[in-house]
Design an enzyme around this catalytic site. Structure first.
Site, short mmCIF file in Angstrom:
data_model
loop_
_atom_site.label_atom_id
_atom_site.label_comp_id
_atom_site.label_asym_id
_atom_site.label_seq_id
_atom_site.Cartn_x
_atom_site.Cartn_y
_atom_site.Cartn_z
N ASP A 83 -8.05 2.50 4.62
CA ASP A 83 -7.88 1.22 5.30
C ASP A 83 -6.42 0.75 5.28
O ASP A 83 -5.83 0.56 4.22
CB ASP A 83 -8.74 0.15 4.62
CG ASP A 83 -10.21 0.54 4.53
OD1 ASP A 83 -10.49 1.68 4.12
OD2 ASP A 83 -11.06 -0.29 4.82
N ASN A 142 -8.59 -3.42 8.78
CA ASN A 142 -7.80 -4.47 8.14
C ASN A 142 -6.40 -4.58 8.74
O ASN A 142 -5.49 -5.13 8.11
CB ASN A 142 -7.68 -4.22 6.63
CG ASN A 142 -9.01 -4.15 5.93
OD1 ASN A 142 -9.38 -3.13 5.37
ND2 ASN A 142 -9.77 -5.24 5.96
N HIS A 199 -15.19 -5.47 9.37
CA HIS A 199 -14.31 -6.51 9.92
C HIS A 199 -13.94 -6.25 11.39
O HIS A 199 -13.06 -6.94 11.92
CB HIS A 199 -13.03 -6.62 9.09
CG HIS A 199 -13.24 -7.14 7.71
ND1 HIS A 199 -14.01 -8.25 7.44
CD2 HIS A 199 -12.79 -6.69 6.50
CE1 HIS A 199 -14.02 -8.46 6.13
NE2 HIS A 199 -13.30 -7.53 5.54
#
Length: 275
Positions: free
Chosen positions: A14, A46, A74
């Site tokens: 990430d 992210n 997300h």
């Protein structure tokens, strides 16, 4: 005996905020020279301020040399990601086990020379609030659709529980080339080739500020744990960024992994002029 054709892939964990994006841009050319990858993939959920993906943040990592961006829980945090996902030519995936009516795709075939690479993005269900389809059955469904049509299959399994990650590894062993865990931002030391030839690691790690809590400011995260009050994710500010990834070699004649190796590099902001 069939000839062995090796494919080399780098996969980054990430990427957290601007420090992660810019540090990756600084180091990626060096890693290309060192590992000579045919394909570079990174989890980008992210990218934008620690949550979600914007057009600008996405274009930064693609411009730096990443070929395909995967994601996770997300993915919907930034509204403009909808437009990116709706464009089928943009190399961005959202987890395949979200409802099929949503924008975007959870898998993509890439042509690498004469070889075809299928990249699948799945999300776990343990400890997540989302009510998603079963990642195990979704993997079966996708693999059945692309049966005999891919030389290499890479799975980004974005999940919280290492038990669920390892379970998927065992379930798909021999049917995919690699299962790479993301989401927890902490690189694990269990990189291995499973008995039937699938490369596996529980978590690749992150590309984010080292002196942080998973890329976030320590004081903000600590206040949350001490008070149990909600908090706004704030990107840590420090010169030193860690870049975590894995390097994989795959025999494209069999689809089996030959090697998996952790990549862990430190990039100093002061060396790159970042601020």
């Amino acid at each position: 005996m069939a000839l062995e054709f090796k494919m080399k892939i780098i996969f980054f964990g990430d990427i957290v905020g601007r420090p992660g994006r810019e540090a990756l841009a600084k180091i990626i050319s060096q890693l290309r020279k060192e590992f000579k990858p045919d394909l570079i993939v990174a989890n980008g959920e992210n990218l934008a301020h620690g949550k979600g993906i914007t057009k600008k943040s996405f274009e930064e990592v693609i411009g730096a040399g990443v070929d395909l961006v995967t994601s996770g829980d997300h993915i919907w945090a930034q509204k403009e990601v909808i437009g990116l996902l709706e464009d089928k030519d943009i190399p961005l995936l959202r987890p395949a086990n979200y409802p099929p009516s949503l924008p975007g795709n959870g898998y993509k075939i890439l042509e690498i020379g004469a070889r075809r690479v299928l990249v699948i993005n799945l999300m776990g269900r343990v400890f997540f609030n989302q009510n998603l389809d079963c990642p195990f059955r979704k993997a079966d469904e996708i693999l059945e659709e692309f049966k005999e049509r891919a030389d290499v299959v890479i799975v980004d399994f974005h999940a919280e529980a290492t038990s669920e990650k390892k379970a998927l590894g065992c379930y798909l062993d021999g049917r995919v080339s690699a299962i790479l865990g993301t989401h927890t931002h902490v690189p694990t030391s269990d990189g291995q080739i499973l008995p039937e030839g699938t490369a596996y690691i529980s978590d690749v790690g992150m590309v984010g500020v080292k002196n942080s809590i998973l890329g976030a400011k320590k004081e903000v995260a600590l206040h949350h744990f001490l008070t149990q009050m909600p908090f706004k994710y704030e990107i840590a500010e420090d010169n030193l960024v860690e870049a975590d990834g894995v390097f994989i070699e795959i025999d494209t004649s069999t689809g089996k992994a030959l090697k998996i190796e952790n990549i862990q590099r430190l990039i100093n902001y002061s060396d790159s002029g970042l601020s």
